[in-house]
Structures are given as structure tokens and as C-alpha cells.
Write a protein that holds these residues in place. Structure first.
Motif, PDB file in Angstrom:
ATOM      1  N   TYR A  21       0.830  -1.207   0.000  1.00  0.00           N
ATOM      2  CA  TYR A  21       0.000   0.000   0.000  1.00  0.00           C
ATOM      3  C   TYR A  21       0.862   1.254   0.000  1.00  0.00           C
ATOM      4  O   TYR A  21       0.629   2.186  -0.756  1.00  0.00           O
ATOM      5  CB  TYR A  21      -0.940  -0.006   1.206  1.00  0.00           C
ATOM      6  CG  TYR A  21      -1.712   1.284   1.367  1.00  0.00           C
ATOM      7  CD1 TYR A  21      -2.712   1.632   0.459  1.00  0.00           C
ATOM      8  CD2 TYR A  21      -1.445   2.162   2.427  1.00  0.00           C
ATOM      9  CE1 TYR A  21      -3.409   2.823   0.601  1.00  0.00           C
ATOM     10  CE2 TYR A  21      -2.148   3.334   2.579  1.00  0.00           C
ATOM     11  CZ  TYR A  21      -3.131   3.662   1.663  1.00  0.00           C
ATOM     12  OH  TYR A  21      -3.818   4.854   1.804  1.00  0.00           O
ATOM     13  N   TRP A  22       1.843   1.274   0.868  1.00  0.00           N
ATOM     14  CA  TRP A  22       2.753   2.409   0.906  1.00  0.00           C
ATOM     15  C   TRP A  22       4.074   1.972   1.523  1.00  0.00           C
ATOM     16  O   TRP A  22       4.174   0.888   2.097  1.00  0.00           O
ATOM     17  CB  TRP A  22       2.129   3.579   1.645  1.00  0.00           C
ATOM     18  CG  TRP A  22       2.094   3.479   3.160  1.00  0.00           C
ATOM     19  CD1 TRP A  22       2.120   2.345   3.913  1.00  0.00           C
ATOM     20  CD2 TRP A  22       2.040   4.569   4.063  1.00  0.00           C
ATOM     21  NE1 TRP A  22       2.067   2.663   5.237  1.00  0.00           N
ATOM     22  CE2 TRP A  22       2.020   4.018   5.375  1.00  0.00           C
ATOM     23  CE3 TRP A  22       1.999   5.954   3.922  1.00  0.00           C
ATOM     24  CZ2 TRP A  22       1.951   4.808   6.504  1.00  0.00           C
ATOM     25  CZ3 TRP A  22       1.945   6.738   5.060  1.00  0.00           C
ATOM     26  CH2 TRP A  22       1.916   6.162   6.326  1.00  0.00           C
TER      27      TRP A  22
ATOM     28  N   TRP B 117       3.196   6.308  -1.513  1.00  0.00           N
ATOM     29  CA  TRP B 117       2.045   5.439  -1.762  1.00  0.00           C
ATOM     30  C   TRP B 117       2.186   4.685  -3.079  1.00  0.00           C
ATOM     31  O   TRP B 117       2.740   5.205  -4.052  1.00  0.00           O
ATOM     32  CB  TRP B 117       0.755   6.253  -1.790  1.00  0.00           C
ATOM     33  CG  TRP B 117       0.219   6.599  -0.430  1.00  0.00           C
ATOM     34  CD1 TRP B 117      -0.573   5.822   0.360  1.00  0.00           C
ATOM     35  CD2 TRP B 117       0.428   7.819   0.299  1.00  0.00           C
ATOM     36  NE1 TRP B 117      -0.879   6.478   1.530  1.00  0.00           N
ATOM     37  CE2 TRP B 117      -0.273   7.710   1.526  1.00  0.00           C
ATOM     38  CE3 TRP B 117       1.146   8.994   0.036  1.00  0.00           C
ATOM     39  CZ2 TRP B 117      -0.288   8.717   2.471  1.00  0.00           C
ATOM     40  CZ3 TRP B 117       1.135  10.007   0.985  1.00  0.00           C
ATOM     41  CH2 TRP B 117       0.429   9.862   2.185  1.00  0.00           C
TER      42      TRP B 117
END
Length: 219
Positions: free
Chosen positions: A50-51, A179
Motif C-alpha cells: 500500500y505504501w 504510496w
């Protein structure tokens, strides 16, 4: 200093200011902080899919101390901000039911796990949908009163957009660097929509939770 660490420091400063200026909500603020703190464990799944922000403190990898600090600050800020619109009178930590608290954590992590197993949503959305389902359940228990939680949720979501855009002034590329935008919804006003959603649903849910976690539910 990275944008992530700077953002966490700002959140902690805001948390400290609220704690000093709002003595009547100090117990509620600590409760909100401690309630979100365990969800920092999910950073194991968030990074790097996701990040993947740079970490200054790497002593507890694959966990992130920065994420636990963020959860602590965000939970307290969200619940105090929400209390401006929905009052939690005479909040008492000792009245919180351990069984209800464990049920909340079981639902929160359990629903997250189901979304993670059976969908390909971004990891933050798995958490957002988990919180959303619990909030909808609490909403319908007392629609006449609990709909007011939408007001601080909307304002906090707007605050998230403002905070990210202020960060972009000093760190113009931090959103693209931190991100994994390919797996996420389109940006909204330069801000990941997942983060906007999180700020809103966190505030809406957190301000409703205390009275439903009492041993004898208070109205």
C-alpha cells in the motif's frame, strides 16, 4: 526529516495541545488513542504493497514505531474533535466492558482479514471498510442521534486534504514516493482518497464507540 515523520510530529503536537487545553476530555482522548494503537500492527501488511514511507526508527521492523505514534495521536485527536458534535458526558475508562472491547477488536481485525483474503482492495481500504461496517451498525442503533457523527467526519476528511497539500509545499513528490498509487483510487485534490476516507470514518466511528462499550450501555 521525512514528510512522514514531520506529519507525525505535527499530529503529536496537536494531540498535546488538545490534552492541555481540554482537561475535561483527557480521559476520553487517552481512550481514543489507546483504542487505535493496536491497529498499528496492520503496517506489516500495508508496507510495501500500500505504501512504503522511509522509516527513521527501524528497531522493531517489520513493524513501524512511527505508525504506532501516528495511531496514538490520530485516535485521540479524532475522538476529541468528534466530541465537539456528539457529547460523551462523564466518560469513565473503568466502565468500559472488556468483553465488548475484545468484540470490537475481533470485528475490526476479523473484517479486515476477510477483505484481505477475498478481495484485491488496497490494504487501507480493507481497514476503512471494516470501520465503515461497524459504524453503520452503530448508526442504525440510534439514527436520530448518531447521524451527527457525519459532521466531524466530513470536517476531519477535509482537514486530511489540507494537511497533505501543505506537506506537498515542502515535499512536492512525497505522495508519489510513499504510496503505491497503481493499486489505489485516483487522487482527490492531490490526496489519496483512501487517506481521506480513513480520516472521516475514524472520526465518525470513534466518537460513537465509547457509549456502546460501557458495561451497561449509556444513552
Amino acid at each position: 526529516m521525512s514528510a512522514y515523520l514531520l506529519g507525525i510530529l505535527i499530529y503529536l503536537i496537536v494531540w498535546a495541545i488538545l490534552y492541555l487545553l481540554k482537561p475535561k476530555t483527557r480521559k476520553l482522548q487517552l481512550f481514543g488513542s489507546l483504542l487505535l494503537l493496536p491497529f498499528g500492527l496492520l503496517d506489516i501488511w500495508f508496507r510495501p504493497n500500500y505504501w512504503n514511507p522511509p522509516l527513521l526508527i527501524k528497531a522493531i521492523e517489520p513493524l513501524s514505531l512511527e505508525t504506532f505514534l501516528f495511531c496514538f495521536a490520530a485516535g485521540g485527536i479524532a475522538i476529541v474533535f468528534g466530541s465537539f458534535f456528539i457529547k460523551n458526558k462523564d466518560f469513565k475508562m473503568q466502565l468500559i466492558s472488556y468483553k465488548k472491547l475484545m468484540l470490537f477488536f475481533s470485528l475490526g481485525f476479523g473484517i479486515y482479514a476477510l477483505f484481505d483474503i477475498f478481495t484485491d482492495f488496497a490494504e487501507m481500504n480493507n481497514l476503512n471498510y471494516s470501520f465503515l461496517i461497524i459504524w453503520i451498525f452503530l448508526l442504525v442503533l440510534n439514527l436520530k442521534e448518531n447521524w451527527k457523527s457525519l459532521i466531524p467526519a466530513l470536517i476531519f476528511a477535509i482537514f486530511t486534504i489540507i494537511a497533505v497539500n501543505l506537506g506537498l509545499i515542502f515535499y512536492p513528490s512525497f505522495v508519489a514516493q510513499y504510496w503505491n498509487l497503481k493499486r489505489m483510487w485516483p487522487l482527490f485534490m492531490n490526496t489519496p482518497l483512501e487517506e481521506v476516507f480513513f480520516g472521516g470514518i475514524l472520526t465518525a466511528l470513534w466518537i460513537l464507540l465509547p457509549k456502546y462499550l460501557y458495561k451497561n450501555r449509556c444513552k
